[in-house]
Design a protein around this motif. Structure first.
Motif, PDB file in Angstrom:
ATOM      1  N   ILE A 115       0.730  -1.148   0.107  1.00 61.08           N
ATOM      2  CA  ILE A 115      -0.024  -0.005   0.011  1.00 61.08           C
ATOM      3  C   ILE A 115       0.896   1.194  -0.001  1.00 61.08           C
ATOM      4  O   ILE A 115       0.616   2.122  -0.659  1.00 61.08           O
ATOM      5  CB  ILE A 115      -1.013   0.050   1.064  1.00 61.08           C
ATOM      6  N   THR A 172       0.973   3.976  -3.145  1.00 63.49           N
ATOM      7  CA  THR A 172      -0.014   5.112  -2.697  1.00 63.49           C
ATOM      8  C   THR A 172       0.979   6.155  -2.107  1.00 63.49           C
ATOM      9  O   THR A 172       0.755   7.440  -1.868  1.00 63.49           O
ATOM     10  CB  THR A 172      -0.937   5.097  -1.690  1.00 63.49           C
ATOM     11  N   CYS A 218      -7.016  -2.198   2.786  1.00 62.48           N
ATOM     12  CA  CYS A 218      -7.028  -2.505   1.495  1.00 62.48           C
ATOM     13  C   CYS A 218      -7.086  -1.523   0.689  1.00 62.48           C
ATOM     14  O   CYS A 218      -7.714  -0.670   0.864  1.00 62.48           O
ATOM     15  CB  CYS A 218      -7.762  -3.802   1.501  1.00 62.48           C
ATOM     16  N   VAL A 219      -6.403  -1.789  -0.333  1.00 62.77           N
ATOM     17  CA  VAL A 219      -6.411  -0.818  -1.576  1.00 62.77           C
ATOM     18  C   VAL A 219      -6.862  -1.570  -2.905  1.00 62.77           C
ATOM     19  O   VAL A 219      -6.285  -2.637  -3.055  1.00 62.77           O
ATOM     20  CB  VAL A 219      -5.144   0.070  -1.916  1.00 62.77           C
ATOM     21  N   SER A 237      -9.534   3.417  -8.466  1.00 60.79           N
ATOM     22  CA  SER A 237      -8.995   3.055  -7.169  1.00 60.79           C
ATOM     23  C   SER A 237      -9.794   3.542  -6.050  1.00 60.79           C
ATOM     24  O   SER A 237     -10.467   4.422  -5.895  1.00 60.79           O
ATOM     25  CB  SER A 237      -7.566   3.726  -6.985  1.00 60.79           C
ATOM     26  N   ALA A 239     -10.075   2.465  -1.316  1.00 60.89           N
ATOM     27  CA  ALA A 239      -9.448   1.946  -0.258  1.00 60.89           C
ATOM     28  C   ALA A 239     -10.235   1.756   0.926  1.00 60.89           C
ATOM     29  O   ALA A 239     -11.273   2.612   1.045  1.00 60.89           O
ATOM     30  CB  ALA A 239      -8.285   3.018   0.255  1.00 60.89           C
ATOM     31  N   VAL A 293      -9.659   1.979   4.967  1.00 56.32           N
ATOM     32  CA  VAL A 293      -8.465   2.074   6.061  1.00 56.32           C
ATOM     33  C   VAL A 293      -9.150   2.287   7.312  1.00 56.32           C
ATOM     34  O   VAL A 293     -10.193   2.712   7.386  1.00 56.32           O
ATOM     35  CB  VAL A 293      -7.384   3.178   5.472  1.00 56.32           C
ATOM     36  N   VAL A 332      -5.896   7.954  -3.881  1.00 56.83           N
ATOM     37  CA  VAL A 332      -6.942   7.020  -4.377  1.00 56.83           C
ATOM     38  C   VAL A 332      -8.075   7.886  -4.424  1.00 56.83           C
ATOM     39  O   VAL A 332      -8.383   8.660  -4.139  1.00 56.83           O
ATOM     40  CB  VAL A 332      -7.235   5.825  -3.385  1.00 56.83           C
ATOM     41  N   GLN A 347     -12.506   6.623  -0.930  1.00 58.63           N
ATOM     42  CA  GLN A 347     -12.017   5.717   0.491  1.00 58.63           C
ATOM     43  C   GLN A 347     -12.946   5.879   1.678  1.00 58.63           C
ATOM     44  O   GLN A 347     -13.711   6.780   1.580  1.00 58.63           O
ATOM     45  CB  GLN A 347     -10.851   6.868   0.976  1.00 58.63           C
TER      46      GLN A 347
END
Length: 91
Positions: free
Chosen positions: A34, A38, A54-55, A63, A65, A67, A76, A79
Motif C-alpha cells: 500500500i 500510494t 486494503c487498496v 482506485s 481504499a 482504512v 486513491v 476511500q
C-alpha cells in the motif's frame, strides 16, 4: 510520504501489466505494498500492529481504499474508513 508522481508511475506500470494479462483489478492488503503504490505509510493505532487495510487498483484506472479512521490515502479515488475500536475489533 513517497512522491506522488513516482506512485502514479508505479500504478500505471502495474495497470499496464494487469491489462496485458487480462486482469481486472488488484487487491493490495500488505501495508508495504500500500505504501509503495500510494506513498502513504498507514499508522493505525499505536499499539496495533498489522491492522487491516486494503487498496483496490482497477485496470481501467479507478482506485479505492478501506482504512482505519485517522488514516488517509490522498492518491486513491475513493476511500472508506472504519472504526478499529468498535464491534469487537479491539474492544
Amino acid at each position: 510520504m513517497l512522491p506522488r508522481e513516482g506512485c502514479l508511475r508505479r500504478q500505471a506500470r502495474l495497470r499496464e501489466w494487469l491489462a496485458e494479462n487480462q486482469i481486472d483489478a488488484v487487491l493490495l492488503t500488505d501495508l508495504a505494498d500500500i505504501y509503495f503504490f500510494t506513498g502513504t505509510l498507514l499508522s493505525g493505532p499505536p499499539f496495533l500492529h498489522g491492522h487491516s487495510a486494503c487498496v483496490v487498483l482497477e485496470t481501467s484506472s479507478g482506485s479505492w481504499a478501506v482504512v482505519p479512521e485517522g488514516d488517509e490515502l490522498p492518491i486513491v479515488d475513493d476511500q472508506l474508513t472504519y472504526s478499529w475500536s468498535r464491534f469487537g475489533t479491539l474492544e
